[in-house]
Design a protein around this motif. Structure first.
Motif, PDB file in Angstrom:
ATOM      1  N   ASP A 146       4.632  11.676  -7.568  1.00  0.00           N
ATOM      2  CA  ASP A 146       6.010  11.467  -6.910  1.00  0.00           C
ATOM      3  C   ASP A 146       6.418  10.084  -7.179  1.00  0.00           C
ATOM      4  N   ASP A 147       7.598   9.900  -7.641  1.00  0.00           N
ATOM      5  CA  ASP A 147       7.784   8.595  -8.116  1.00  0.00           C
ATOM      6  C   ASP A 147       8.166   7.412  -6.979  1.00  0.00           C
ATOM      7  N   LYS A 148       8.277   8.104  -5.927  1.00  0.00           N
ATOM      8  CA  LYS A 148       8.195   7.152  -4.587  1.00  0.00           C
ATOM      9  C   LYS A 148       7.226   6.529  -4.216  1.00  0.00           C
ATOM     10  N   LEU A 149       5.993   7.022  -4.962  1.00  0.00           N
ATOM     11  CA  LEU A 149       4.649   6.640  -4.360  1.00  0.00           C
ATOM     12  C   LEU A 149       3.950   5.837  -5.243  1.00  0.00           C
ATOM     13  N   THR A 150       4.438   5.790  -6.587  1.00  0.00           N
ATOM     14  CA  THR A 150       4.024   4.970  -7.713  1.00  0.00           C
ATOM     15  C   THR A 150       3.552   3.532  -7.438  1.00  0.00           C
ATOM     16  N   SER A 151       4.741   2.937  -6.877  1.00  0.00           N
ATOM     17  CA  SER A 151       4.634   1.370  -6.584  1.00  0.00           C
ATOM     18  C   SER A 151       3.800   1.287  -5.342  1.00  0.00           C
ATOM     19  N   PRO A 152       3.824   1.802  -4.112  1.00  0.00           N
ATOM     20  CA  PRO A 152       2.792   1.530  -3.203  1.00  0.00           C
ATOM     21  C   PRO A 152       1.496   1.776  -3.498  1.00  0.00           C
TER      22      PRO A 152
END
Length: 616
Positions: free
Chosen positions: A42-48
């Motif tokens: 999920d692209d919203k999880l890659t940074s965290p």
């Protein structure tokens, strides 16, 4: 995060243990999946996730390929096990189903879904409806609740928590807060004193106490390292995030945006003349310069909490010191002296590079800060905070609307004026509403209604701000920005309400020191005590500084973090471990409350080849 995480262990509370716990749980999830693996993110999880697990960790546990989660089929791959890491969002379930249907034609492939931070029955049912639930070998959750950003800073990175809690009355994120605080207590011991201000804080404390009662164990068998927990609803201080932050880190966030400790900057200032010539000759457009901002960067650790006015002088001093130390190589006469210099050389080269990098960032900030647009906005903010002519139409706001400046910029000033004036009279409220709707579109009637529901816009009421301004000394004249004596330096004259509360609660007398001010703020005050077994009670001397975990529900600004660090360093009464649902500024907070333009959404649907992505 490519760099080491040793800096997380530099505080009084070793938050590196929290990162280790998160990594161990993630490794356990990976090890439950047999064979060679591909991870679909999920692209919203890659940074965290980069703050917890670097690529080498995934590689060491069998992950050979990684793909973004999107509609359609996955790229062809030979990996035996496909692992989906996703937030519990229904729109994502449709994308996962798309990916599985095509890949499942290879009967040897296995599939697993891990929800972050929690799986939900709705998502499981959706996967059943879509006909792919039976293809899953594992369907579980990975509790990536609270993430260590720095040695004294933790965040859940729930970007919609303010909207959900205060506009939609969806309190899911409060469960995540309570569960995270229980994790902290499991690692660092039971926190004896709990203080909360606001309805969400009360709910979190109630959940924590219930979780402790329902826990099969008697409680953490760890000597308590944290003495106090202060929970603050963002709704108790909505003025502070609307103001322009004036610390070095705060301005980077205001101008460029900091996301999960990373910032993307224009590349021009970071290219050598040779690189510029090479790019020009080849026609290559360089991508943005991506930097990680935390105290692993020693230079950033010195600069981040300074008012911008103090940044230039410090960089100048550090540049001279590095130059002087580099020149010492000419004075080395003996083999021993040469060896000593060679030993220090990598650190000196690293410092020289850091000074160069932050000088370039400071130049980028200067271009923005000294522009007329920024200076006019800052002057207006300071006038409004001082309650000057807040009961009439502000000329800058009127001008910005006439020029159709970005709506969020206009709304920030309107919200500041409303709070400072203790609400608007009907005539002034109607004027601003009419101007906004006629200039930016009728759909923003809903935006304005959202602002009223969360308390950023309201009709004339009791003189709350005026009283708080006097009782908490929110306005401070003649602030020394280079050698500050008060937390007001972070906003060049305004002291955040939230930090003033924490500052006074830390003094002998605690909450009673600000009892009148607390009564003026919205929401209930909650005070609870948790019992500590006799064998685990702290025996530190009474003169030692206490340790306080202060947690902001609904978001926290970098300037507030800097102010809390200043209080801890200058007053010595308590050290702070700071937590929040997410890092915010006025722009990012208001963007979660904006009503999207329906015409733009229709155009997006018409242009999109596949299903329209969900807003949430």
């Amino acid at each position: 995060m490519a760099q080491g995480a040793g800096f997380l262990s530099n505080g009084r509370v070793d938050v590196g243990l929290l990162r280790q716990s998160l990594r161990a749980e993630f490794i356990e999830c990976l090890n439950r999946c047999d064979g060679s693996k591909a991870v679909v993110w999920d692209d919203k999880l890659t940074s965290p996730f980069t703050l917890v697990a670097e690529y080498s960790l995934l590689k060491a546990h069998g992950v050979d390929k990684m793909y973004p989660l999107q509609h359609g089929s996955l790229p062809s791959c030979e990996m035996q096990h496909i692992i989906f890491l996703t937030r519990p969002k229904l729109a994502n379930m449709e994308m996962i189903a798309d990916n599985i249907r095509e890949a499942a034609k290879d009967r040897l492939k296995e599939f697993s879904v891990f929800f972050v931070p929690r799986k939900t029955m709705l998502c499981e049912r959706k996967l059943e409806e879509l006909g792919v639930y039976g293809n899953l070998s594992n369907i579980d959750e990975y509790n990536l609740d609270i993430i260590p950003f720095d040695s004294d800073l933790l965040s859940l990175e729930q970007p919609l928590s303010f909207r959900e809690c205060y506009l939609e009355q969806d309190y899911t994120s409060l469960f995540y807060v309570a569960r995270s605080l229980m994790t902290i207590q499991a690692l660092y011991g039971t926190i004896p004193n709990l203080i909360g201000k606001g309805p969400c804080s009360r709910q979190v404390i109630d959940m924590m106490l219930r979780m402790r009662r329902e826990s099969p164990a008697t409680g953490p068998s760890v000597m308590p390292q944290i003495d106090n927990l202060i929970l603050l609803d963002r709704s108790t201080d909505l003025m502070t995030p609307m103001l322009s932050q004036l610390t070095y880190e705060g301005l980077i966030d205001e101008i460029f945006g900091i996301h999960n400790c990373s910032v993307r900057l224009p590349p021009e200032k970071f290219l050598s003349s040779e690189q510029e010539e090479k790019n020009a000759a080849s026609g290559v457009t360089p991508g943005p310069k991506v930097l990680v901002l935390n105290t692993a960067d020693e230079m950033f650790g010195e600069l981040r909490d300074l008012n911008y006015q103090a940044v230039g002088p410090l960089l100048s001093r550090r540049a001279k010191r590095v130059t002087s130390q580099m020149e010492e190589r000419h004075e080395a006469k003996t083999v021993r002296q040469l060896k000593q210099f060679v030993t220090r050389l990598p650190h000196l080269q690293s410092m020289r590079q850091a000074v160069s990098t932050h000088t370039s960032i400071a130049e980028l900030i200067k271009e923005q800060v000294y522009a007329d647009d920024f200076m006019n906005t800052l002057r207006a903010e300071q006038e409004l905070c001082g309650c000057a002519d807040t009961d009439r139409v502000h000329p800058l706001i009127e001008t910005l609307i006439a020029k159709k400046a970005p709506l969020v910029k206009v709304l920030r000033l309107i919200c500041i004026q409303c709070t400072a004036n203790n609400g608007f009279k009907p005539k002034l409220m109607e004027f601003y509403k009419r101007e906004v709707v006629q200039t930016y579109g009728f759909h923003h009637l809903i935006t304005l209604d959202n602002l009223e529901k969360v308390g950023l816009l309201f009709n004339k009421s009791a003189t709350v701000y005026s009283q708080l301004r006097k009782q908490l000394r929110l306005s401070v004249d003649n602030v020394d920005e280079v050698n500050p004596q008060d937390i007001a330096y972070v906003y060049s004259g305004y002291a955040p309400i939230s930090v003033r509360l924490a500052q006074n609660i830390a003094k002998p007398g605690g909450v009673r020191n600000v009892e009148q001010a607390i009564r003026l703020l919205p929401g209930p005050l909650t005070e609870e005590k948790q019992s500590i077994p006799a064998g685990l009670q702290s025996k530190k001397p009474s003169s030692a500084a206490s340790m306080t975990l202060i947690f902001f529900i609904g978001g926290l600004t970098h300037a507030e973090v800097s102010a809390l660090r200043f209080v801890a360093a200058e007053e010595g009464l308590t050290d702070y471990l700071i937590g929040t649902t997410q890092m915010i500024n006025g722009t990012s907070l208001l963007e979660t409350l904006l009503e999207p333009d329906p015409m733009a959404e229709e155009a997006q649907v018409a242009a999109a080849p596949g299903p329209m992505p969900s807003r949430r």
